[in-house]
Design a protein around this motif. Structure first.
Motif, PDB file in Angstrom:
ATOM      1  N   ILE A  97       0.846  -1.197   0.000  1.00  0.00           N
ATOM      2  CA  ILE A  97       0.000   0.000   0.000  1.00  0.00           C
ATOM      3  C   ILE A  97       0.879   1.243   0.000  1.00  0.00           C
ATOM      4  O   ILE A  97       0.622   2.207  -0.738  1.00  0.00           O
ATOM      5  CB  ILE A  97      -0.947   0.010   1.219  1.00  0.00           C
ATOM      6  N   GLU A  98       1.915   1.231   0.816  1.00  0.00           N
ATOM      7  CA  GLU A  98       2.824   2.375   0.862  1.00  0.00           C
ATOM      8  C   GLU A  98       3.486   2.597  -0.489  1.00  0.00           C
ATOM      9  O   GLU A  98       3.644   3.739  -0.944  1.00  0.00           O
ATOM     10  CB  GLU A  98       3.869   2.164   1.963  1.00  0.00           C
ATOM     11  N   GLU A  99       3.862   1.508  -1.154  1.00  0.00           N
ATOM     12  CA  GLU A  99       4.492   1.633  -2.474  1.00  0.00           C
ATOM     13  C   GLU A  99       3.491   2.155  -3.509  1.00  0.00           C
ATOM     14  O   GLU A  99       3.832   3.002  -4.349  1.00  0.00           O
ATOM     15  CB  GLU A  99       5.052   0.287  -2.915  1.00  0.00           C
ATOM     16  N   ILE A 100       2.256   1.668  -3.456  1.00  0.00           N
ATOM     17  CA  ILE A 100       1.216   2.114  -4.377  1.00  0.00           C
ATOM     18  C   ILE A 100       0.988   3.619  -4.243  1.00  0.00           C
ATOM     19  O   ILE A 100       0.931   4.356  -5.235  1.00  0.00           O
ATOM     20  CB  ILE A 100      -0.091   1.337  -4.124  1.00  0.00           C
ATOM     21  N   VAL A 101       0.850   4.089  -3.017  1.00  0.00           N
ATOM     22  CA  VAL A 101       0.595   5.519  -2.802  1.00  0.00           C
ATOM     23  C   VAL A 101       1.826   6.344  -3.172  1.00  0.00           C
ATOM     24  O   VAL A 101       1.704   7.445  -3.727  1.00  0.00           O
ATOM     25  CB  VAL A 101       0.142   5.774  -1.350  1.00  0.00           C
ATOM     26  N   PRO A 141     -10.125  -7.492  -0.328  1.00  0.00           N
ATOM     27  CA  PRO A 141      -9.166  -7.631   0.776  1.00  0.00           C
ATOM     28  C   PRO A 141      -8.613  -6.311   1.294  1.00  0.00           C
ATOM     29  O   PRO A 141      -8.286  -6.183   2.466  1.00  0.00           O
ATOM     30  CB  PRO A 141      -8.043  -8.477   0.170  1.00  0.00           C
ATOM     31  N   THR A 142      -8.476  -5.301   0.411  1.00  0.00           N
ATOM     32  CA  THR A 142      -7.849  -4.032   0.808  1.00  0.00           C
ATOM     33  C   THR A 142      -8.748  -2.881   0.405  1.00  0.00           C
ATOM     34  O   THR A 142      -9.282  -2.854  -0.706  1.00  0.00           O
ATOM     35  CB  THR A 142      -6.468  -3.880   0.120  1.00  0.00           C
ATOM     36  N   LEU A 143      -8.916  -1.937   1.324  1.00  0.00           N
ATOM     37  CA  LEU A 143      -9.765  -0.775   1.063  1.00  0.00           C
ATOM     38  C   LEU A 143      -9.005   0.502   1.396  1.00  0.00           C
ATOM     39  O   LEU A 143      -8.494   0.671   2.503  1.00  0.00           O
ATOM     40  CB  LEU A 143     -11.042  -0.842   1.902  1.00  0.00           C
ATOM     41  N   LEU A 144      -8.956   1.396   0.411  1.00  0.00           N
ATOM     42  CA  LEU A 144      -8.392   2.728   0.606  1.00  0.00           C
ATOM     43  C   LEU A 144      -9.494   3.756   0.388  1.00  0.00           C
ATOM     44  O   LEU A 144     -10.263   3.646  -0.569  1.00  0.00           O
ATOM     45  CB  LEU A 144      -7.252   2.993  -0.386  1.00  0.00           C
ATOM     46  N   ASN A 187      -3.897   6.852 -10.837  1.00  0.00           N
ATOM     47  CA  ASN A 187      -2.540   6.344 -10.644  1.00  0.00           C
ATOM     48  C   ASN A 187      -2.480   5.283  -9.553  1.00  0.00           C
ATOM     49  O   ASN A 187      -1.631   4.384  -9.608  1.00  0.00           O
ATOM     50  CB  ASN A 187      -1.574   7.494 -10.360  1.00  0.00           C
ATOM     51  N   ILE A 188      -3.358   5.369  -8.572  1.00  0.00           N
ATOM     52  CA  ILE A 188      -3.441   4.289  -7.578  1.00  0.00           C
ATOM     53  C   ILE A 188      -3.860   2.994  -8.271  1.00  0.00           C
ATOM     54  O   ILE A 188      -3.307   1.911  -8.008  1.00  0.00           O
ATOM     55  CB  ILE A 188      -4.416   4.659  -6.443  1.00  0.00           C
ATOM     56  N   LEU A 189      -4.827   3.085  -9.170  1.00  0.00           N
ATOM     57  CA  LEU A 189      -5.243   1.892  -9.905  1.00  0.00           C
ATOM     58  C   LEU A 189      -4.109   1.357 -10.775  1.00  0.00           C
ATOM     59  O   LEU A 189      -3.865   0.146 -10.812  1.00  0.00           O
ATOM     60  CB  LEU A 189      -6.466   2.202 -10.770  1.00  0.00           C
TER      61      LEU A 189
END
Length: 200
Positions: free
Chosen positions: A37-41, A100-103, A130-132
């Motif tokens: 998640i940290e890498e995605i953001v 599984p993951t929600l932002l 860009n998150i997608l």
């Protein structure tokens, strides 16, 4: 386009025309963990941002917080619609527990600046996209959803405060069902080449 052709990661040129979101209700584990998640953001931080304002922020909702989110949505909906039926409420509550993951993406405008709010909104939308892209690049699938909770102030207040708004719920995980194509606009309806009249 077949399932294997969606989100083709063999090259950037192959990925972009094959990009496809997934349905949150169809997503299964695994989803991105904390480091991912940290890498995605971090990747999404490279979004165009006039004025370097970062008019967006992300709140990750962990598995053990999903029931609290469902309860918050439930209470907010009943406050607005006291006569809501059981099926309405269950449908909204289930949204909080999908994938599984929600932002939660918040549009956080910077009002004390010369940069128009419209430009800041556009940047927030690009940040979500860009998150997608980053999610798909890691081999997961993502879906960007709004719906009633995104436009309710009490739900927004679970994560932030005015003038912030929820720009969307980003559900991330592994595709648990075959991805299928959706209708796309005809290119001729979208693209034109400017040909101004010859001045007198």
């Amino acid at each position: 386009m077949t399932e294997k052709q969606f989100n083709d990661l063999s090259s950037l040129a192959s990925y972009l025309p094959s990009r496809r979101s997934g349905r949150p209700r169809d997503m299964i584990a695994p989803g991105p963990g904390k480091a991912q998640i940290e890498e995605i953001v971090t990747i999404a931080l490279r979004t165009p941002d006039h004025g370097k304002l970062a008019p967006w922020r992300v709140v990750a909702v962990s598995d053990d917080q999903r029931s609290l989110l469902a309860k918050g949505i439930h209470n907010a909906y009943l406050k607005e619609r006291p006569d809501a039926g059981r099926m309405e409420l269950e449908s909204l509550e289930s949204m909080a527990c999908q994938a599984p993951t929600l932002l939660v993406l918040l549009y956080s405008p910077v009002e004390s600046t010369k940069i128009p709010l419209w430009e800041q909104e556009l940047s927030c939308g690009a940040f979500a996209m860009n998150i997608l892209h980053a999610t798909h690049a890691m081999g997961f699938v993502g879906g960007w959803i709004t719906g009633w909770p995104a436009f309710n102030d009490d739900v927004r207040d679970l994560f932030g405060a005015a003038p912030e708004r929820i720009a969307g719920f980003l559900f991330l995980g592994t595709a648990g069902a075959e991805l299928t194509e959706r209708p796309r606009p005809e290119l001729a309806d979208i693209l034109s080449f400017w040909d101004p009249a010859t001045p007198d």
